[in-house]
Design a protein around this motif. Structure first.
Motif, PDB file in Angstrom:
ATOM      1  N   GLU A 206       0.726  -1.022  -0.194  1.00  0.00           N
ATOM      2  CA  GLU A 206       0.129  -0.028  -0.070  1.00  0.00           C
ATOM      3  C   GLU A 206       0.939   1.237   0.179  1.00  0.00           C
ATOM      4  O   GLU A 206       0.317   2.595   0.027  1.00  0.00           O
ATOM      5  CB  GLU A 206      -0.923   0.084   1.193  1.00  0.00           C
ATOM      6  N   GLY A 207       2.127   1.096  -0.020  1.00  0.00           N
ATOM      7  CA  GLY A 207       3.089   2.358  -0.158  1.00  0.00           C
ATOM      8  C   GLY A 207       3.403   2.839   1.204  1.00  0.00           C
ATOM      9  O   GLY A 207       3.781   4.054   1.413  1.00  0.00           O
ATOM     10  N   HIS A 208       3.361   1.951   2.298  1.00  0.00           N
ATOM     11  CA  HIS A 208       3.557   2.348   3.751  1.00  0.00           C
ATOM     12  C   HIS A 208       4.639   1.576   4.345  1.00  0.00           C
ATOM     13  O   HIS A 208       4.380   0.948   5.408  1.00  0.00           O
ATOM     14  CB  HIS A 208       2.712   2.748   4.546  1.00  0.00           C
ATOM     15  N   PRO A 209       5.790   1.202   3.726  1.00  0.00           N
ATOM     16  CA  PRO A 209       6.681   0.383   4.234  1.00  0.00           C
ATOM     17  C   PRO A 209       7.218   1.008   5.626  1.00  0.00           C
ATOM     18  O   PRO A 209       7.462   2.147   5.736  1.00  0.00           O
ATOM     19  CB  PRO A 209       7.717   0.221   3.258  1.00  0.00           C
ATOM     20  N   VAL A 210       8.055   0.012   6.364  1.00  0.00           N
ATOM     21  CA  VAL A 210       8.588   0.601   7.757  1.00  0.00           C
ATOM     22  C   VAL A 210       9.893   1.276   7.140  1.00  0.00           C
ATOM     23  O   VAL A 210      10.531   0.553   6.619  1.00  0.00           O
ATOM     24  CB  VAL A 210       8.634  -0.499   8.653  1.00  0.00           C
ATOM     25  N   ASP A 211      10.089   2.185   7.618  1.00  0.00           N
ATOM     26  CA  ASP A 211      11.379   3.094   7.586  1.00  0.00           C
ATOM     27  C   ASP A 211      12.588   2.665   8.646  1.00  0.00           C
ATOM     28  O   ASP A 211      13.576   2.737   8.104  1.00  0.00           O
ATOM     29  CB  ASP A 211      11.440   4.473   7.163  1.00  0.00           C
ATOM     30  N   VAL A 212      11.943   2.866   9.643  1.00  0.00           N
ATOM     31  CA  VAL A 212      12.692   2.414  11.128  1.00  0.00           C
ATOM     32  C   VAL A 212      11.897   1.546  12.128  1.00  0.00           C
ATOM     33  O   VAL A 212      10.856   1.848  12.254  1.00  0.00           O
ATOM     34  CB  VAL A 212      12.904   3.797  11.786  1.00  0.00           C
ATOM     35  N   ALA A 213      12.579   0.459  12.645  1.00  0.00           N
ATOM     36  CA  ALA A 213      12.113  -0.215  13.502  1.00  0.00           C
ATOM     37  C   ALA A 213      12.870  -0.201  14.527  1.00  0.00           C
ATOM     38  O   ALA A 213      13.964  -0.243  14.744  1.00  0.00           O
ATOM     39  CB  ALA A 213      11.976  -1.745  12.976  1.00  0.00           C
ATOM     40  N   ILE A 214      12.138  -0.091  15.951  1.00  0.00           N
ATOM     41  CA  ILE A 214      12.948  -0.051  17.041  1.00  0.00           C
ATOM     42  C   ILE A 214      12.333  -1.252  17.923  1.00  0.00           C
ATOM     43  O   ILE A 214      11.024  -1.591  18.290  1.00  0.00           O
ATOM     44  CB  ILE A 214      12.696   0.955  17.972  1.00  0.00           C
ATOM     45  N   ASP A 215      13.368  -2.431  18.040  1.00  0.00           N
ATOM     46  CA  ASP A 215      13.035  -3.841  18.296  1.00  0.00           C
ATOM     47  C   ASP A 215      13.695  -4.201  19.574  1.00  0.00           C
ATOM     48  O   ASP A 215      14.878  -4.359  19.592  1.00  0.00           O
ATOM     49  CB  ASP A 215      13.287  -4.860  17.096  1.00  0.00           C
ATOM     50  N   CYS A 216      12.793  -4.716  20.564  1.00  0.00           N
ATOM     51  CA  CYS A 216      13.368  -4.968  21.918  1.00  0.00           C
ATOM     52  C   CYS A 216      13.048  -6.726  21.863  1.00  0.00           C
ATOM     53  O   CYS A 216      13.277  -7.140  23.135  1.00  0.00           O
ATOM     54  CB  CYS A 216      12.637  -4.352  22.937  1.00  0.00           C
TER      55      CYS A 216
END
Length: 327
Positions: A206-216
């Motif tokens: 849909e054109g909204h890919p994740v640019d930054v992930a903060i993963d704990c």
């Protein structure tokens, strides 16, 4: 003075310890409140020792009042005795007093209580570090932050939204979805009922890919998510509560220019931490004072009930921050 010590059986006790002796570049803070972090649980278990020179007891963020200042702290800063402050610590916050280098202090925002102020330094500095320094996130980008009920997410989600960032988070129950709706995330994924990889794949389509992930969390699912990020995305690992092993398609990493970044605040140099705190006051404090960002306080307990407070984090009962009151 008294501080919370970890006994040989890992139980906690409010015990007598020596009073801090400040250095020339330090101030003495009478602690009013101390906020909990998962790093405290790791330190209690012996897995996350404090940096050299820090007290052995836990506590990474506090609020309080300056009651004494070293000569260099007086000369090189605008702080004065009686100022209400919050502070980022290498350790030692579960106590009545703490010695803090003057550039590790922040002013208490105008509309914050001392309890709320105690919940600012560690979580807000971690959020700022990973959003803007490691993540280089921009308005209009999409952020994924796991563990939407956590104290960190309760800060990062409203911080990101205040800077025009589209935000996705994850929880593990429908009750948790409802509990964090007030944070304003654009999309809350219930991983008990929804496949996160399918959701991220649809977001990409849909054109909204994740640019930054903060993963704990990490674990097996981390590697499975990587194919559905934007080109040049940054996946920032800050912990691995769901496991330290995953399988990664390396071709996807170099074809899509995805970067995997390991990040902890505690391991940063004092100079770097001071820069982050100065940036917080410059860029974020006004948004707190305007009410655009506000820490979510789940529960407040007296410091003598630190065992009960830790149990809230260990069993993931909290939605937002747990804070211990000292004075």
């Amino acid at each position: 003075m008294k501080a919370i010590l970890v006994n040989p059986d890992q139980s906690l006790s409010w015990s007598d310890v020596p009073n801090p002796v400040i250095k020339n570049d330090e101030v003495l803070v009478e602690i009013h409140a101390a906020a909990l972090n998962r790093a405290d649980l790791m330190q209690r278990a012996g897995d996350y020792p404090p940096p050299p020179g820090c007290p052995e007891w836990m506590g990474l963020e506090v609020s309080g009042v300056i009651i004494e200042m070293g000569s260099e702290a007086q000369e090189k800063s605008d702080w004065k005795i009686g100022d209400k402050v919050c502070a980022l610590l290498g350790g030692g916050g579960y106590a009545e007093y703490v010695a803090v280098k003057y550039d590790m202090l922040l002013p208490v925002p105008k509309n914050c209580s001392m309890v709320e102020a105690a919940a600012l330094p560690e979580a807000f500095a971690t959020g700022y570090l990973n959003l803007f320094i490691e993540g280089n996130i921009k308005p209009g980008n999409t952020l994924l932050i796991h563990a939407g009920k956590s104290g960190l997410a309760s800060v990062v989600i409203p911080m990101a939204k205040a800077f025009g960032i589209r935000t996705i988070t994850t929880v593990r129950s429908e009750e948790a979805v409802k509990a964090i709706e007030h944070l304003g995330a654009d999309l809350i994924i219930n991983t008990k009922t929804d496949d996160i990889t399918a959701v991220l794949k649809q977001q990409l389509k849909e054109g909204h890919p994740v640019d930054v992930a903060i993963d704990c969390l990490g674990g097996e699912i981390m590697g499975k998510c990587l194919p559905y990020l934007s080109h040049g995305a940054r996946w920032i690992m800050i912990a691995a509560l769901a496991g330290t092993k995953t399988e990664i398609d390396l071709k996807n990493i170099y074809v899509r220019n995805v970067r995997i970044i390991g990040s902890t605040l505690r391991s940063r140099s004092p100079e770097m931490k001071a820069e982050i705190l100065a940036a917080l006051v410059r860029d974020v404090w006004s948004k707190i004072e305007e009410g655009l960002i506000k820490p979510t306080i789940y529960k407040t307990l007296p410091i003598t009930q630190a065992e009960e407070a830790h149990a809230l984090l260990q069993t993931s009962q909290n939605v937002g921050k747990v804070v211990l009151t000292v004075k």
